[in-house]
Design a protein around this motif. Structure first.
Motif, PDB file in Angstrom:
ATOM      1  N   GLY A  72     -12.174  20.965   4.055  1.00  0.00           N
ATOM      2  CA  GLY A  72     -11.833  19.432   3.530  1.00  0.00           C
ATOM      3  C   GLY A  72     -11.402  18.652   4.713  1.00  0.00           C
ATOM      4  N   VAL A  73     -11.773  19.028   5.974  1.00  0.00           N
ATOM      5  CA  VAL A  73     -11.632  18.183   7.116  1.00  0.00           C
ATOM      6  C   VAL A  73     -12.901  17.079   7.171  1.00  0.00           C
ATOM      7  CG1 VAL A  73     -11.174  18.187   9.667  1.00  0.00           C
ATOM      8  CG2 VAL A  73     -10.429  19.917   8.036  1.00  0.00           C
ATOM      9  N   ALA A  74     -12.880  16.054   6.830  1.00  0.00           N
ATOM     10  CA  ALA A  74     -13.888  15.126   6.529  1.00  0.00           C
ATOM     11  C   ALA A  74     -13.491  13.737   7.639  1.00  0.00           C
ATOM     12  CB  ALA A  74     -14.278  14.732   5.106  1.00  0.00           C
ATOM     13  N   SER A  75     -13.804  13.831   8.752  1.00  0.00           N
ATOM     14  CA  SER A  75     -13.107  12.900   9.773  1.00  0.00           C
ATOM     15  C   SER A  75     -14.397  11.719   9.738  1.00  0.00           C
ATOM     16  CB  SER A  75     -13.203  13.629  11.231  1.00  0.00           C
ATOM     17  OG  SER A  75     -13.131  12.285  11.884  1.00  0.00           O
ATOM     18  N   GLU A  76     -13.833  10.525   9.393  1.00  0.00           N
ATOM     19  CA  GLU A  76     -14.726   9.276   9.426  1.00  0.00           C
ATOM     20  C   GLU A  76     -15.265   9.216  10.890  1.00  0.00           C
ATOM     21  OE1 GLU A  76     -13.262   5.744   7.251  1.00  0.00           O
ATOM     22  OE2 GLU A  76     -11.833   7.216   6.804  1.00  0.00           O
ATOM     23  N   THR A  77     -14.525   9.570  11.999  1.00  0.00           N
ATOM     24  CA  THR A  77     -14.883   9.314  13.338  1.00  0.00           C
ATOM     25  C   THR A  77     -16.119  10.572  13.577  1.00  0.00           C
ATOM     26  OG1 THR A  77     -12.647   8.870  14.153  1.00  0.00           O
ATOM     27  CG2 THR A  77     -14.075   9.812  15.842  1.00  0.00           C
ATOM     28  N   THR A  78     -15.843  11.436  13.155  1.00  0.00           N
ATOM     29  CA  THR A  78     -17.355  12.540  13.134  1.00  0.00           C
ATOM     30  C   THR A  78     -18.165  11.947  12.586  1.00  0.00           C
ATOM     31  OG1 THR A  78     -15.758  14.550  13.386  1.00  0.00           O
ATOM     32  CG2 THR A  78     -18.079  15.082  12.747  1.00  0.00           C
ATOM     33  N   GLY A 107     -23.677   9.431  13.002  1.00  0.00           N
ATOM     34  CA  GLY A 107     -24.836   8.147  12.497  1.00  0.00           C
ATOM     35  C   GLY A 107     -25.234   7.569  13.943  1.00  0.00           C
ATOM     36  N   LYS A 108     -24.229   7.305  14.912  1.00  0.00           N
ATOM     37  CA  LYS A 108     -24.614   6.664  16.128  1.00  0.00           C
ATOM     38  C   LYS A 108     -25.497   7.543  17.128  1.00  0.00           C
ATOM     39  CE  LYS A 108     -22.522   4.540  19.992  1.00  0.00           C
ATOM     40  NZ  LYS A 108     -21.120   4.110  20.905  1.00  0.00           N
ATOM     41  N   ARG A 109     -25.271   8.909  17.064  1.00  0.00           N
ATOM     42  CA  ARG A 109     -26.136   9.613  17.717  1.00  0.00           C
ATOM     43  C   ARG A 109     -27.857   9.845  17.349  1.00  0.00           C
ATOM     44  NH1 ARG A 109     -23.848  14.294  21.405  1.00  0.00           N
ATOM     45  NH2 ARG A 109     -23.019  12.311  22.560  1.00  0.00           N
ATOM     46  N   LEU A 110     -27.690   9.813  15.956  1.00  0.00           N
ATOM     47  CA  LEU A 110     -29.010   9.885  15.377  1.00  0.00           C
ATOM     48  C   LEU A 110     -29.654   8.372  15.369  1.00  0.00           C
ATOM     49  CD1 LEU A 110     -30.615  11.813  13.382  1.00  0.00           C
ATOM     50  CD2 LEU A 110     -29.465  10.714  11.417  1.00  0.00           C
ATOM     51  N   PHE A 112     -31.148  12.826   4.206  1.00  0.00           N
ATOM     52  CA  PHE A 112     -30.779  14.250   4.077  1.00  0.00           C
ATOM     53  C   PHE A 112     -29.419  14.452   4.534  1.00  0.00           C
ATOM     54  CE2 PHE A 112     -31.574  18.587   5.215  1.00  0.00           C
ATOM     55  CZ  PHE A 112     -32.310  19.091   4.362  1.00  0.00           C
ATOM     56  N   CYS A 113     -28.864  13.717   5.369  1.00  0.00           N
ATOM     57  CA  CYS A 113     -27.330  13.976   6.044  1.00  0.00           C
ATOM     58  C   CYS A 113     -26.497  13.497   4.851  1.00  0.00           C
ATOM     59  CB  CYS A 113     -27.315  13.414   7.308  1.00  0.00           C
ATOM     60  SG  CYS A 113     -25.756  13.947   8.157  1.00  0.00           S
ATOM     61  N   LEU A 114     -26.603  12.202   4.538  1.00  0.00           N
ATOM     62  CA  LEU A 114     -25.803  11.727   3.412  1.00  0.00           C
ATOM     63  C   LEU A 114     -25.755  12.431   2.138  1.00  0.00           C
ATOM     64  CD1 LEU A 114     -26.788   8.058   4.233  1.00  0.00           C
ATOM     65  CD2 LEU A 114     -24.593   9.084   4.820  1.00  0.00           C
ATOM     66  N   ASN A 115     -26.958  13.173   1.634  1.00  0.00           N
ATOM     67  CA  ASN A 115     -27.102  13.985   0.575  1.00  0.00           C
ATOM     68  C   ASN A 115     -25.788  15.029   0.774  1.00  0.00           C
ATOM     69  OD1 ASN A 115     -28.070  14.941  -1.963  1.00  0.00           O
ATOM     70  ND2 ASN A 115     -29.310  16.246  -0.492  1.00  0.00           N
ATOM     71  N   HIS A 116     -25.833  15.800   1.956  1.00  0.00           N
ATOM     72  CA  HIS A 116     -24.802  16.775   1.943  1.00  0.00           C
ATOM     73  C   HIS A 116     -23.288  16.196   1.810  1.00  0.00           C
ATOM     74  CE1 HIS A 116     -27.226  20.206   3.006  1.00  0.00           C
ATOM     75  NE2 HIS A 116     -28.111  19.364   3.644  1.00  0.00           N
ATOM     76  N   LEU A 117     -23.087  15.055   2.215  1.00  0.00           N
ATOM     77  CA  LEU A 117     -21.550  14.429   1.965  1.00  0.00           C
ATOM     78  C   LEU A 117     -21.568  14.329   0.625  1.00  0.00           C
ATOM     79  CD1 LEU A 117     -21.504  11.907   5.146  1.00  0.00           C
ATOM     80  CD2 LEU A 117     -20.320  14.434   4.813  1.00  0.00           C
ATOM     81  N   LEU A 118     -22.348  14.173  -0.305  1.00  0.00           N
ATOM     82  CA  LEU A 118     -21.956  13.948  -1.625  1.00  0.00           C
ATOM     83  C   LEU A 118     -22.011  15.124  -2.356  1.00  0.00           C
ATOM     84  CD1 LEU A 118     -24.834  11.065  -2.665  1.00  0.00           C
ATOM     85  CD2 LEU A 118     -22.484  10.750  -2.042  1.00  0.00           C
ATOM     86  N   ARG A 134     -15.811   8.471   1.895  1.00  0.00           N
ATOM     87  CA  ARG A 134     -15.514   7.483   3.175  1.00  0.00           C
ATOM     88  C   ARG A 134     -16.431   7.753   4.391  1.00  0.00           C
ATOM     89  NH1 ARG A 134     -10.069   8.038   1.518  1.00  0.00           N
ATOM     90  NH2 ARG A 134      -9.607   9.860   2.967  1.00  0.00           N
ATOM     91  N   SER A 135     -16.698   9.183   4.562  1.00  0.00           N
ATOM     92  CA  SER A 135     -17.612   9.623   5.449  1.00  0.00           C
ATOM     93  C   SER A 135     -19.117   9.256   5.452  1.00  0.00           C
ATOM     94  CB  SER A 135     -17.428  11.261   5.669  1.00  0.00           C
ATOM     95  OG  SER A 135     -16.166  11.537   6.223  1.00  0.00           O
ATOM     96  N   PHE A 136     -19.388   9.171   3.972  1.00  0.00           N
ATOM     97  CA  PHE A 136     -20.539   8.826   3.691  1.00  0.00           C
ATOM     98  C   PHE A 136     -20.925   7.320   4.059  1.00  0.00           C
ATOM     99  CE2 PHE A 136     -23.381   6.459   0.963  1.00  0.00           C
ATOM    100  CZ  PHE A 136     -24.425   7.400   0.408  1.00  0.00           C
ATOM    101  N   ASP A 137     -19.573   6.625   3.662  1.00  0.00           N
ATOM    102  CA  ASP A 137     -19.798   5.248   4.224  1.00  0.00           C
ATOM    103  C   ASP A 137     -19.747   5.018   5.670  1.00  0.00           C
ATOM    104  OD1 ASP A 137     -19.698   4.512   1.278  1.00  0.00           O
ATOM    105  OD2 ASP A 137     -17.438   3.893   1.388  1.00  0.00           O
ATOM    106  N   ALA A 138     -18.931   5.615   6.429  1.00  0.00           N
ATOM    107  CA  ALA A 138     -18.911   5.641   7.809  1.00  0.00           C
ATOM    108  C   ALA A 138     -20.305   5.967   8.408  1.00  0.00           C
ATOM    109  CB  ALA A 138     -17.790   6.185   8.242  1.00  0.00           C
TER     110      ALA A 138
END
Length: 323
Positions: free
Chosen positions: A106-112, A117-120, A216-222, A237-241
């Motif tokens: 349950g640790v879903a950090s928007e910073t992470t 996203g930035k690194r990708l 592919f990555c966003l899919n996992h957050l859903l 929120r992490s999906f959006d970030a």
């Protein structure tokens, strides 16, 4: 590779977590490393075979990404092309937690999420339009065998009424050549290190459509909303970030075009994780599988133009209609 004398094999411990390769922790006198060897048949219920030369392309992806963002990959030690294996530095889990484990808890950090996203987008941007990288990663057959076929083509076979749409997505994805793609940007392949996200498991490396990595990555957050429901709002929120940060960095093509391709891919990948060859292990209740199907199928039939539209459809389908 000459790292140890043949007559004195070092302590070796198999590591869990992957279905496509054997991975060992090896304790050498000079330090601990990981050895990875690709398997010809993946360890899943369905028959899923893939060329073992993908190990070489994974090594090359790690090298290329390391040149762009040195802290985004493990330290590379040695590579044996003939043996189909390579050696990389071992990263202590205490200092490099797995993103998937954090999300499970349950640790879903928007910073992470923003950092991923930035690194990708940095890796995609630095390789976009480069003929030399495209020539080195002409891995269309491998990408089809371990991504497009087991996910989208296999799902089309389970949903014949959507087959035309899914095959069209496959064709467009396969024909789009913009940047170096990792191909398996999943929380299980991302360590959260002191200097940012570290990408692992680039066996699907391919010069193609960067929208695939994003979707592919966003899919996992859903999907994680069904694994740890209490953190649903944080996952969204992490999906959006992640999506917003990634798209803000797209400069090699029109952002709206890339987002549209990702938005078309995402529902197909979403459905594939319950009806393709690699269903996620944590969605076990048929009611949850049906919830995924009810959300994904209309979005495949009538593709949205934005990622937000996919996210909103899923949020509305969840208990309590979390927004």
């Amino acid at each position: 590779m000459g790292l140890v004398p043949a007559q004195a094999p070092p302590p070796m411990t198999p590591l869990a977590g992957g279905v496509s390769s054997d991975i060992w922790r090896v304790d050498l006198p000079a330090g601990t490393v990981c050895v990875k060897r690709a398997l010809p048949r993946l360890k899943v219920a369905a028959v899923w075979e893939a060329p073992v030369e993908r190990n070489r392309y994974e090594w090359e992806w790690l090298r290329e990404a390391g040149r762009i963002a040195p802290s985004s990959v493990p330290r590379l030690v040695a590579h044996d092309v003939e043996a189909g294996c390579f050696v990389m530095g071992f990263l202590d889990p205490a200092a490099h937690p797995l993103w998937k484990a954090q999300l499970r808890d349950g640790v879903a950090s928007e910073t992470t999420a923003r950092a991923v996203g930035k690194r990708l987008t940095a890796i995609h941007g630095a390789t976009a339009g480069r003929a030399d990288v495209r020539a080195r990663f002409a891995t269309d057959d491998i990408f089809y065998a371990i991504r497009l076929e087991p996910y989208l083509v296999a799902t089309a076979a389970r949903h014949p009424d959507l087959a035309e749409r899914l095959h069209a997505i496959v064709a467009r994805t396969a024909g789009t050549k913009h940047a170096l793609v990792h191909g398996d940007v999943s929380p299980k392949n991302i360590l959260i290190g002191p200097d940012g996200p570290i990408f692992l498991d680039a066996e699907c490396a391919w010069y193609g459509d960067p929208a695939f990595d994003l979707a592919f990555c966003l899919n996992h957050l859903l999907l994680k909303c069904l694994w740890t429901p209490a953190a649903t709002a944080a996952f969204l929120r992490s999906f959006d970030a992640l999506a917003e940060t990634y798209l803000a960095g797209v400069e090699w093509e029109a952002r709206a075009l890339l987002e549209e391709r990702a938005a078309h891919l995402l529902p197909g990948l979403f459905l594939a994780r319950v009806d393709g060859k690699s269903p996620v292990e944590y969605i076990t209740a048929e009611a949850d599988r049906e919830r995924v199907r009810r959300t994904a199928r209309p979005l495949i039939a009538n593709p949205p133009a934005t990622l937000a539209a996919v996210r909103e459809a899923w949020a509305e389908a969840l208990p309590g209609s979390v927004q």
